[in-house]
Design a protein around this motif. Structure first.
Motif, mmCIF file in Angstrom:
data_model
loop_
_atom_site.group_PDB
_atom_site.id
_atom_site.type_symbol
_atom_site.label_atom_id
_atom_site.label_comp_id
_atom_site.label_asym_id
_atom_site.label_seq_id
_atom_site.Cartn_x
_atom_site.Cartn_y
_atom_site.Cartn_z
ATOM 1 N N GLY A 155 -33.203 -53.234 6.959
ATOM 2 C CA GLY A 155 -32.328 -52.943 5.825
ATOM 3 C C GLY A 155 -31.231 -51.947 6.125
ATOM 4 O O GLY A 155 -30.321 -51.762 5.321
ATOM 5 N N GLU A 156 -31.275 -51.278 7.281
ATOM 6 C CA GLU A 156 -30.248 -50.307 7.651
ATOM 7 C C GLU A 156 -29.182 -50.982 8.508
ATOM 8 O O GLU A 156 -29.428 -52.013 9.139
ATOM 9 N N LEU A 157 -27.983 -50.400 8.516
ATOM 10 C CA LEU A 157 -26.916 -50.958 9.330
ATOM 11 C C LEU A 157 -26.017 -49.841 9.837
ATOM 12 O O LEU A 157 -25.953 -48.753 9.263
ATOM 13 N N VAL A 158 -25.324 -50.130 10.939
ATOM 14 C CA VAL A 158 -24.345 -49.205 11.503
ATOM 15 C C VAL A 158 -22.993 -49.521 10.876
ATOM 16 O O VAL A 158 -22.582 -50.684 10.838
ATOM 17 N N HIS A 159 -22.322 -48.507 10.355
ATOM 18 C CA HIS A 159 -21.024 -48.760 9.724
ATOM 19 C C HIS A 159 -20.133 -47.535 9.883
ATOM 20 O O HIS A 159 -20.599 -46.410 10.097
ATOM 21 N N GLY A 160 -18.865 -47.772 9.775
ATOM 22 C CA GLY A 160 -17.898 -46.687 9.843
ATOM 23 C C GLY A 160 -17.769 -45.975 8.516
ATOM 24 O O GLY A 160 -18.317 -46.404 7.496
ATOM 25 N N LEU A 196 -25.014 -48.791 23.449
ATOM 26 C CA LEU A 196 -24.922 -48.322 22.067
ATOM 27 C C LEU A 196 -25.697 -49.241 21.127
ATOM 28 O O LEU A 196 -26.438 -48.779 20.246
ATOM 29 N N ILE A 197 -25.552 -50.542 21.330
ATOM 30 C CA ILE A 197 -26.250 -51.505 20.477
ATOM 31 C C ILE A 197 -27.756 -51.408 20.692
ATOM 32 O O ILE A 197 -28.544 -51.452 19.743
ATOM 33 N N ALA A 198 -28.185 -51.255 21.960
ATOM 34 C CA ALA A 198 -29.613 -51.128 22.256
ATOM 35 C C ALA A 198 -30.198 -49.879 21.601
ATOM 36 O O ALA A 198 -31.295 -49.899 21.035
#
Length: 727
Positions: free
Chosen positions: A44-49, A33-35
């Motif tokens: 500038g983008e991020l994974v978030h809930g 998932l991280i890969a």
């Protein structure tokens, strides 16, 4: 929550590997998932809930970012002792005496760069006290040259922190005065000058010995050379002397400027001149120092923190980073040696301007001086010294009571100086308002504007309360002293002066918005219109005050046959009123010019998806509206005042020509004041360029699609100049 559990089950089901543990918890391998996220995400983008809010983002830490992640740099030393044991700060610096002297000079230069970086608002722990020799200053006692320099550096830092802390102008640079338990004081620091003088005398004797004809053949028996190479002795002696002397004179400057009532300002100016001379010598030493160092070890001239270009020994920027603040350590870029010299040159010039002020108890002159001083954008240290000079022990310059200063500004009669009168609640409140105003004017532009907007309500409320209590508060108290009508007149004088200061603060508030670039071009019209209203009210109050002063001076004198019209003309023709008239004409001219361009060609009519023009009007002038400065001013009045503006009408009124005419007539009055003369030249340039631009626009026609009009602040920081081009 159910949706989140379903998502989590789907994620675990899609992963190829699960790792059971002894506590019945099932761990899933998130590597795929991280890969996948790494391959898909942009900078500038991020994974978030879904529950990740803006508030959470403000509290988040970015992993692997040196500004946010305190654990990213794990290669630094954990203590000063560990760094010393690993040879980071050797003593002696080198077994080769020539290299030893060169290393000391590099340390001096890097400390200068660190000090300038600290003055710019960075942490003391990560700048000046990144020097291990300063952290363990007792280790350097055997190395007299290095020891004496470290002593004077520590004493200087302590003096600067004391000045800034006492002035309390450092809210915007809150890291400046935080010492974090660093060894800022030590036994013997009070004798740092005597130790430094002794070292200076020794090196001076060595320099004189260098000039002897037989020096290269036989060194004088009673003088030990600095280093082993006779050909380099003269250059190294000079390089050390200018650095030591600069430190000595700079410390004297700080001490002299802290003397009460401005007693040390004249002596401080002499030391400032010597500091500037030594800085020039320090800059000239670069050629010699770089020529005697291996080229491969030199940094770029523009970026290096030493004159030689070599990296100094004895510094570790990460050593104190864990203890410098309760927040993650900052990533600090130390100023280059060249920029550090430029910083200190500007600082000394700013301090010299402060020392050259006449210290006359004329409040109008004081306010003008502070505003003009802020035009050069002085840094924190200079502004702190200015505030401490102006306000000492609740007095102006530590010697003039503020009530006496206000009385002189208003020309109050002698009976108003009665002690009982001065204890009145309104008088005490007015004095505190003036003191707060002076302190605010010494802060930086952004902080100053914020504070000025807030104290506007205090000044406005004071005027309202004073107006309501004119007879009740002052009349009863002073009936025994003078006639009640005279009491009422004195109270009105105070009220007029307070209202004048309120409008002055409002004008300053609006002008700072231009300097801070807070207004967009499509908002210039409303700002200049509002500024015109403020300046018009300010001019009215100023004329009333001058009229009151004239009346008080005539009291008790023999009556003369002088008409009231002549007196009024004298007041209107006073230099301060005429100068204000110049700015009044410029404000009105620019407001009408922008309104005409908007009405005829829709120039600057840029739609905003976030708010409309009325909402922007409220946002920009909310603090003024809350303080009723001035009263009954609204967006609808602004639109009504500007809806009929046209270019031919603007040309007919000759706003800019009037500003030129008045500024020309003022040159004789301000011929001995260089700052005022520069101000008049700026007014003339703005007026002339806008007058020409108006004529060009009128000739071409505003409806010409090839006409492009823009506004630039090339001649004045507040009043714009129209630039007309054809596409």
């Amino acid at each position: 929550m159910a949706d989140e559990r379903d998502d989590a089950r789907e994620t675990r089901a899609s992963l190829p590997l699960s790792i059971p543990s002894g506590d019945q918890t099932v761990w899933a391998d998130a590597s795929p998932l991280i890969a996948a996220a790494c391959n898909d995400l942009q900078d500038g983008e991020l994974v978030h809930g879904e529950n990740f809010s803006l508030f959470a983002a403000m509290s988040a830490l970015e992993i692997m970012d040196p500004k946010m992640d305190a654990g990213i740099e794990s290669n630094g030393y954990r203590s000063v002792d560990e760094a010393i044991e690993n040879g980071t700060a050797p003593l002696p610096l080198s077994s080769d005496s020539t290299v030893d002297v060169q290393c000391v000079i590099d340390i001096m230069d890097h400390l200068l760069a660190c000090e300038a970086t600290w003055h710019k608002g960075h942490s003391l722990a990560q700048t000046v006290f990144s020097c291990i020799y300063l952290l363990k200053i007792e280790r350097t006692s055997a190395h007299v040259l290095l020891h004496s320099y470290c002593r004077i550096i520590r004493a200087t830092c302590n003096a600067v922190i004391s000045t800034v802390s006492d002035a309390r102008t450092h809210e915007e640079e809150d890291l400046f005065t935080m010492a974090y338990g660093l060894p800022l004081k030590g036994e013997g620091d009070d004798k740092c000058l005597s130790i430094l003088n002794s070292v200076e005398e020794t090196i001076s004797r060595q320099l004189r010995a260098c000039k002897a004809l037989n020096y290269k053949k036989k060194v004088l028996e009673d003088i030990d050379p600095l280093q082993a190479n006779p050909d380099l002795e003269d250059g190294y002696c000079r390089a050390l002397l200018c650095r030591i002397r600069f430190r000595k004179h700079f410390y004297h400057v700080l001490m002299c400027m802290r003397k009460s009532q401005g007693r040390g300002l004249e002596l401080a100016r002499k030391h400032i001149a010597l500091c500037l001379s030594e800085l020039s010598s320090i800059a000239k030493s670069q050629e010699f120092l770089r020529s005697n160092v291996c080229v491969s070890h030199q940094d770029d001239v523009e970026e290096g923190t030493t004159a030689s270009g070599c990296q100094p020994v004895g510094f570790d920027a990460s050593l104190n980073s864990r203890y410098s603040a309760p927040t993650p350590p900052r990533a600090i870029q130390i100023l280059s040696w060249k920029r550090a010299i430029e910083y200190f040159e500007k600082l000394l010039h700013d301090l010299d301007i402060i020392c050259s002020f006449s210290l006359e108890p004329m409040l109008e002159d004081v306010l003008h001086f502070v505003v003009q001083f802020q035009e050069s954008q002085p840094d924190l240290v200079a502004r702190a010294h200015l505030q401490l000079l102006l306000v000492q022990d609740g007095k102006l310059y530590g010697r003039d009571f503020f009530y006496d200063v206000i009385s002189k500004a208003i020309a109050l009669p002698s009976f108003a100086r009665d002690p009982e009168f001065q204890k009145n609640e309104f008088v005490v409140q007015l004095i505190q308002l003036v003191v707060n105003l002076l302190k605010i004017l010494c802060t930086n532009a952004a902080w100053q504007r914020r504070k000025l907007g807030k104290i506007l309500q205090d000044w406005s409320l004071f005027s309202i309360q004073l107006e309501l209590a004119l007879k009740r508060e002052f009349g009863d108290m002073l009936k025994a002293l003078v006639d009640e009508n005279v009491c009422l007149k004195v109270s009105k004088h105070l009220l007029t002066w307070a209202e004048e200061q309120t409008y002055w603060i409002a004008a300053r508030f609006l002008m700072l918005g231009f300097k801070l670039e807070l207004y967009s071009p499509n908002e210039y019209c409303m700002v200049y219109w509002y500024l015109y209203i403020i300046l018009m009210r300010l001019l009215d109050k100023m004329q009333v005050r001058l009229s009151n002063r004239g009346d008080s001076r005539k009291k008790g004198k023999k009556k003369r046959d002088v008409s009231k019209d002549l007196t009024r003309d004298m007041i209107v023709s006073s230099p301060s009123c005429l100068l204000l008239k110049c700015y009044l004409s410029l404000s009105e001219g620019l407001a009408m010019m922008l309104a005409a361009l908007h009405n005829e060609s829709k120039v600057f009519e840029m739609p905003n998806v976030f708010n409309n023009e009325q909402e922007r009007f409220i946002q920009h002038f909310e603090l003024l509206q809350k303080a009723h400065v001035p009263d009954q001013i609204s967006y609808f009045l602004f639109k009504e005042s500007t809806k009929h503006a046209l270019i031919p009408i603007i040309i007919k009124h000759n706003y800019f020509r009037e500003a030129q005419r008045v500024s020309t007539s003022l040159k004789g009055s301000f011929s001995s004041d260089p700052q005022r003369m520069q101000e008049l030249r700026q007014i003339e340039q703005v007026a002339e360029h806008n007058k020409i631009a108006l004529n060009v626009i009128n000739k071409v026609g505003t409806r010409d699609p090839s006409l492009i009009v823009s506004f630039e602040f090339t001649h004045h920081p507040v009043f714009a100049v129209a630039v007309v081009k054809r596409s």
